[in-house]
Design a protein around this motif. Structure first.
Motif, short mmCIF file in Angstrom:
data_model
loop_
_atom_site.label_atom_id
_atom_site.label_comp_id
_atom_site.label_asym_id
_atom_site.label_seq_id
_atom_site.Cartn_x
_atom_site.Cartn_y
_atom_site.Cartn_z
N ASP A 265 4.91 -7.67 -2.15
CA ASP A 265 5.89 -8.68 -2.53
C ASP A 265 5.23 -9.73 -3.40
O ASP A 265 4.01 -9.80 -3.47
N GLY A 266 6.06 -10.51 -4.04
CA GLY A 266 5.56 -11.57 -4.90
C GLY A 266 6.72 -12.33 -5.50
O GLY A 266 7.84 -12.25 -5.00
N ASN B 120 1.82 -11.52 -7.27
CA ASN B 120 1.77 -10.83 -5.98
C ASN B 120 1.36 -11.83 -4.91
O ASN B 120 0.52 -12.68 -5.13
N SER B 121 1.99 -11.73 -3.73
CA SER B 121 1.67 -12.66 -2.63
C SER B 121 0.97 -12.02 -1.45
O SER B 121 0.44 -12.73 -0.62
N ASP B 122 1.02 -10.70 -1.31
CA ASP B 122 0.53 -10.10 -0.06
C ASP B 122 -0.91 -9.60 -0.12
O ASP B 122 -1.54 -9.44 0.91
N ILE B 123 -1.45 -9.36 -1.30
CA ILE B 123 -2.84 -8.88 -1.40
C ILE B 123 -3.76 -10.09 -1.42
O ILE B 123 -3.52 -11.07 -2.12
N LYS B 124 -4.83 -10.03 -0.63
CA LYS B 124 -5.74 -11.18 -0.48
C LYS B 124 -6.68 -11.37 -1.68
O LYS B 124 -6.83 -12.46 -2.18
N GLU B 125 -7.34 -10.29 -2.11
CA GLU B 125 -8.36 -10.45 -3.16
C GLU B 125 -7.71 -10.41 -4.55
O GLU B 125 -6.79 -9.65 -4.82
N GLN B 126 -8.22 -11.25 -5.44
CA GLN B 126 -7.65 -11.43 -6.77
C GLN B 126 -7.67 -10.14 -7.58
O GLN B 126 -6.71 -9.85 -8.30
N GLU B 127 -8.74 -9.35 -7.48
CA GLU B 127 -8.82 -8.10 -8.24
C GLU B 127 -7.68 -7.16 -7.86
O GLU B 127 -7.05 -6.54 -8.71
N GLY B 128 -7.38 -7.07 -6.55
CA GLY B 128 -6.28 -6.24 -6.09
C GLY B 128 -4.94 -6.74 -6.60
O GLY B 128 -4.08 -5.96 -7.02
N LYS B 129 -4.74 -8.06 -6.56
CA LYS B 129 -3.51 -8.66 -7.10
C LYS B 129 -3.34 -8.31 -8.58
O LYS B 129 -2.28 -7.88 -9.01
N ASP B 130 -4.42 -8.52 -9.35
CA ASP B 130 -4.39 -8.27 -10.79
C ASP B 130 -4.09 -6.79 -11.09
O ASP B 130 -3.30 -6.48 -11.98
N ASN B 131 -4.73 -5.88 -10.34
CA ASN B 131 -4.50 -4.44 -10.55
C ASN B 131 -3.04 -4.07 -10.28
O ASN B 131 -2.45 -3.30 -11.04
N LEU B 132 -2.47 -4.59 -9.20
CA LEU B 132 -1.07 -4.28 -8.89
C LEU B 132 -0.14 -4.82 -9.97
O LEU B 132 0.73 -4.11 -10.48
N ILE B 133 -0.33 -6.06 -10.36
CA ILE B 133 0.56 -6.67 -11.37
C ILE B 133 0.42 -5.94 -12.70
O ILE B 133 1.42 -5.66 -13.38
N ASP B 134 -0.81 -5.59 -13.10
CA ASP B 134 -1.00 -4.83 -14.35
C ASP B 134 -0.26 -3.49 -14.27
O ASP B 134 0.37 -3.07 -15.23
N HIS B 135 -0.31 -2.84 -13.10
CA HIS B 135 0.38 -1.56 -12.93
C HIS B 135 1.90 -1.75 -12.98
O HIS B 135 2.61 -0.94 -13.60
N LEU B 136 2.42 -2.80 -12.36
CA LEU B 136 3.86 -3.06 -12.40
C LEU B 136 4.35 -3.35 -13.82
O LEU B 136 5.52 -3.10 -14.14
#
Length: 187
Positions: free
Chosen positions: A47-48, A78-94
């Motif tokens: 989510d985010g 993104n709000s649910d992933i803790k580490e910034q790299e994971g957030k960035d990867n998800l948002i780039d994929h979306l």
């Protein structure tokens, strides 16, 4: 004859006053759109938030009767992933073409087409949602808080109707076709 003309003018002025419309711009800093993507076979997902670029509601008399919102697809977080790299990867994929293709379609739009009240504060809204250049009708229920100048709603869409066609390579990690939204609009 003067009384008849005066009566007609009074009725016409009353109708103009009753049906006058007011455009109420939304406060984009205080308005929010939360998105929710879920897994199909397990509890969980991501989510985010995503921001309004601009928008307004139409008020006729004492009720909201229309509205239009433009959403900035590049503002997705993104709000649910803790580490910034994971957030960035998800948002780039979306933002990729198999999801929202944000480089090609940076804006989404929602335009009210009909508002039907069940009571003075609750309504069923029909609207056209444009996402990835595709416009489809949706409907949802909304609650209006006129005292605090706020509208709240929750709804889901089937992402595949807007060609958001990503399919997970892992059967047990499949994402749901439904995307949820929790929206709070402040005037």
């Amino acid at each position: 004859m003067k009384k008849i003309v005066l009566c007609i003018i009074t009725v016409l002025l009353a109708n103009i006053t009753i049906s006058s419309q007011e455009k109420l711009n939304i406060n984009i800093q205080k308005s929010t759109i939360k998105w929710i993507g879920e897994l199909t076979f397990f509890f969980g997902g991501h989510d985010g938030y995503i921001n309004f670029k601009e928008g307004y509601l139409i008020k006729t008399g004492q009720s909201i009767t229309g509205g239009e919102f433009v959403i900035d697809m590049n503002s997705m977080t993104n709000s649910d992933i803790k580490e910034q790299e994971g957030k960035d990867n998800l948002i780039d994929h979306l933002k990729d073409p198999d999801f929202f293709d944000v480089s090609k379609y940076p804006l989404a739009k929602l335009i009210f087409t009909k508002v039907e009240y069940s009571n003075s504060n609750n309504a069923r809204i029909e609207a056209n949602l444009t996402l990835k250049g595709i416009t489809k009708p949706i409907n949802f229920y909304a609650e209006f808080d006129y005292k605090n100048k706020k509208m709240k709603t929750r709804f889901k869409i089937n992402r595949r109707e807007w060609n958001v066609n990503y399919t997970s390579k892992f059967k047990d990690g499949a994402i749901s076709d439904g995307i949820g939204f929790e929206v709070s609009v402040k005037i």
